[in-house]
Design an enzyme around this catalytic site. Sequence first.
Site, PDB file in Angstrom:
ATOM      1  N   ALA A 168       0.871  -1.168   0.000  1.00  0.00           N
ATOM      2  CA  ALA A 168       0.000   0.000   0.000  1.00  0.00           C
ATOM      3  C   ALA A 168       0.913   1.224   0.000  1.00  0.00           C
ATOM      4  CB  ALA A 168      -0.882  -0.027   1.234  1.00  0.00           C
ATOM      5  N   GLU A 201       4.628  -5.045   7.328  1.00  0.00           N
ATOM      6  CA  GLU A 201       3.884  -3.964   7.988  1.00  0.00           C
ATOM      7  C   GLU A 201       4.369  -3.661   9.396  1.00  0.00           C
ATOM      8  OE1 GLU A 201       2.528  -6.298   6.116  1.00  0.00           O
ATOM      9  OE2 GLU A 201       0.991  -5.436   4.826  1.00  0.00           O
ATOM     10  N   GLY A 233       0.591  -4.852   0.904  1.00  0.00           N
ATOM     11  CA  GLY A 233      -0.606  -4.915   0.062  1.00  0.00           C
ATOM     12  C   GLY A 233      -0.358  -5.639  -1.252  1.00  0.00           C
TER      13      GLY A 233
HETATM   14  N1  DAK Z   1       4.623   3.134  -0.899  1.00  0.00           N
HETATM   15  C1  DAK Z   1       5.009   4.284  -1.502  1.00  0.00           C
HETATM   16  N2  DAK Z   1       6.169   4.411  -2.167  1.00  0.00           N
HETATM   17  C2  DAK Z   1       6.980   3.352  -2.242  1.00  0.00           C
HETATM   18  C3  DAK Z   1       6.640   2.107  -1.647  1.00  0.00           C
HETATM   19  C4  DAK Z   1       5.397   2.021  -0.953  1.00  0.00           C
HETATM   20  N3  DAK Z   1       4.948   0.896  -0.382  1.00  0.00           N
HETATM   21  N4  DAK Z   1       7.653   1.248  -1.872  1.00  0.00           N
HETATM   22  C5  DAK Z   1       8.570   1.919  -2.578  1.00  0.00           C
HETATM   23  N5  DAK Z   1       8.177   3.181  -2.818  1.00  0.00           N
HETATM   24  C6  DAK Z   1       8.870   4.225  -3.538  1.00  0.00           C
HETATM   25  C7  DAK Z   1      10.047   4.756  -2.715  1.00  0.00           C
HETATM   26  O1  DAK Z   1       9.627   5.721  -1.783  1.00  0.00           O
HETATM   27  C8  DAK Z   1      10.926   5.363  -3.786  1.00  0.00           C
HETATM   28  O2  DAK Z   1      10.392   6.609  -4.177  1.00  0.00           O
HETATM   29  P1  DAK Z   1      11.360   7.874  -4.495  1.00  0.00           P
HETATM   30  O3  DAK Z   1      12.169   8.075  -3.253  1.00  0.00           O
HETATM   31  O4  DAK Z   1      12.182   7.416  -5.673  1.00  0.00           O
HETATM   32  O5  DAK Z   1      10.407   8.971  -4.802  1.00  0.00           O
HETATM   33  C9  DAK Z   1      10.716   4.395  -4.974  1.00  0.00           C
HETATM   34  O6  DAK Z   1       9.499   3.707  -4.705  1.00  0.00           O
HETATM   35  C10 DAK Z   1      11.828   3.386  -5.086  1.00  0.00           C
HETATM   36  O7  DAK Z   1      11.993   2.766  -3.820  1.00  0.00           O
HETATM   37  P2  DAK Z   1      13.424   2.562  -3.141  1.00  0.00           P
HETATM   38  O8  DAK Z   1      14.341   3.688  -3.483  1.00  0.00           O
HETATM   39  O9  DAK Z   1      13.192   2.299  -1.692  1.00  0.00           O
HETATM   40  O10 DAK Z   1      13.951   1.253  -3.892  1.00  0.00           O
HETATM   41  P3  DAK Z   1      14.882   0.097  -3.314  1.00  0.00           P
HETATM   42  O11 DAK Z   1      15.183  -0.780  -4.468  1.00  0.00           O
HETATM   43  O12 DAK Z   1      16.038   0.665  -2.539  1.00  0.00           O
HETATM   44  O13 DAK Z   1      13.991  -0.714  -2.268  1.00  0.00           O
HETATM   45  C11 DAK Z   1      11.948  -1.803  -1.514  1.00  0.00           C
HETATM   46  C12 DAK Z   1      12.844  -1.415  -2.717  1.00  0.00           C
HETATM   47  C13 DAK Z   1      10.642  -2.379  -2.081  1.00  0.00           C
HETATM   48  C14 DAK Z   1      12.662  -2.901  -0.694  1.00  0.00           C
HETATM   49  C15 DAK Z   1      11.699  -0.573  -0.622  1.00  0.00           C
HETATM   50  O14 DAK Z   1      11.213   0.471  -1.450  1.00  0.00           O
HETATM   51  C16 DAK Z   1      10.703  -0.826   0.446  1.00  0.00           C
HETATM   52  O15 DAK Z   1      11.032  -1.407   1.483  1.00  0.00           O
HETATM   53  N6  DAK Z   1       9.484  -0.360   0.223  1.00  0.00           N
HETATM   54  C17 DAK Z   1       8.421  -0.444   1.219  1.00  0.00           C
HETATM   55  C18 DAK Z   1       7.895  -1.849   1.296  1.00  0.00           C
HETATM   56  C19 DAK Z   1       6.840  -1.985   2.345  1.00  0.00           C
HETATM   57  O16 DAK Z   1       7.082  -1.714   3.529  1.00  0.00           O
HETATM   58  N7  DAK Z   1       5.664  -2.401   1.906  1.00  0.00           N
HETATM   59  C20 DAK Z   1       4.542  -2.561   2.792  1.00  0.00           C
HETATM   60  C21 DAK Z   1       3.789  -1.294   2.732  1.00  0.00           C
HETATM   61  S1  DAK Z   1       2.613  -1.236   4.022  1.00  0.00           S
HETATM   62  C22 DAK Z   1      -4.060  -0.746   6.577  1.00  0.00           C
HETATM   63  C23 DAK Z   1      -4.208  -0.740   5.201  1.00  0.00           C
HETATM   64  C24 DAK Z   1      -3.225  -1.269   4.440  1.00  0.00           C
HETATM   65  C25 DAK Z   1      -2.071  -1.775   4.994  1.00  0.00           C
HETATM   66  C26 DAK Z   1      -1.923  -1.753   6.360  1.00  0.00           C
HETATM   67  C27 DAK Z   1      -2.924  -1.255   7.157  1.00  0.00           C
HETATM   68  N8  DAK Z   1      -5.059  -0.158   7.370  1.00  0.00           N
HETATM   69  C28 DAK Z   1      -5.655   1.046   6.880  1.00  0.00           C
HETATM   70  C29 DAK Z   1      -5.308  -0.646   8.692  1.00  0.00           C
HETATM   71  C30 DAK Z   1      -1.038  -2.222   4.133  1.00  0.00           C
HETATM   72  C31 DAK Z   1       0.197  -1.807   4.375  1.00  0.00           C
HETATM   73  C32 DAK Z   1       1.266  -1.985   3.445  1.00  0.00           C
HETATM   74  O17 DAK Z   1       1.216  -2.553   2.380  1.00  0.00           O
END
Ligand code: DAK
Length: 260
Positions: free
Chosen positions: A66, A134, A111
């Site tokens: 997400a 998360e 997500g």
């Molecule tokens: N959201 C927004 N932007 C993201 C993103 C994300 N999930 N993942 C990556 N990006 C963006 C980065 O900010 C970066 O943007 P710029 O800085 O270039 O503007 C670009 O994509 C490239 O990312 P990186 O520079 O970080 O690239 P790397 O190759 O170094 O790393 C990575 C890739 C996928 C390992 C890293 O980006 C990462 O760890 N991303 C976050 C992954 C993550 O934590 N995903 C889970 C998201 S939380 C709920 C509703 C929904 C949810 C929970 C609760 N409620 C309302 C209760 C769901 C939650 C989730 O899914």
Amino acid sequence: MTYKNLLIDIENGMAIVTINRPKAMNALNEITLTELQDAFVNCAEDDAIQVIIITGSGEKAFVAGADIAAMQPLTALEARQFAKLGHQVMRTIEGCPKPVIAAVNGFALGGGCELALGCDIRIVAENVKFGQPEVNLGVIPGFGGTQRLARLIGKGRAMELIFTGAMVDASEAYRIGLANKVVPFDQLLDTAKAMAATIISKGSYAVQFAKEAIHNGLELDLDRANQYEAELFGLCFATKDQKEGMLAFLEKRQAKFKGE
Ligand code: DAK
């Protein structure tokens, strides 16, 4: 079907839905979720489409989760609304009468993992990384991950992945049943299309009823689930495809299914 963050290609009875926000690693924001909801409703209604493939644009990410930037400032009520939208999309995909294949390239986190879990079959590229990170952000999975991951790979493994936020690579994903098939990235879409073509060659009502029986039956106790299967099995005999399929076998020829 024209969208801001989705590309839709329709060919040979299949729709290929590509999430197209490469700069944000195809992260799911409100617009993207709303468009996915709309696209799946349209694909479900379109008789020219029998199987749907969903993938992410580029090699690096299926969906990196997400959208964290969009979620960070949300109030509790807004977060609840956002979670409801995500749940609605996953339910629409699961409830879609047509099979949905996730062609998972690169990161499928949060997500993104939940989106893949909402699909019927997961074909993954060798560079895939699944995870529910998360807890690193101070939240729990919000689009059904706590439920669907445990149902697919078992409670113990789901708890480990969700508590640690650890990522799982392709071979581990295959070993634990998260991936149906692992292929090199450059063969990912062709492999998904080949599986879709195989499914399309079958009686479409039979495939549809099988999806219903498996998906809804898993929510019931075994006796009720078997009863439900019996009803759907009976319903197959209301189709021309059943008559043709069995006649073709008896006449020692290939069946010509018409989806009737
Ligand atoms: N959201 C927004 N932007 C993201 C993103 C994300 N999930 N993942 C990556 N990006 C963006 C980065 O900010 C970066 O943007 P710029 O800085 O270039 O503007 C670009 O994509 C490239 O990312 P990186 O520079 O970080 O690239 P790397 O190759 O170094 O790393 C990575 C890739 C996928 C390992 C890293 O980006 C990462 O760890 N991303 C976050 C992954 C993550 O934590 N995903 C889970 C998201 S939380 C709920 C509703 C929904 C949810 C929970 C609760 N409620 C309302 C209760 C769901 C939650 C989730 O899914």
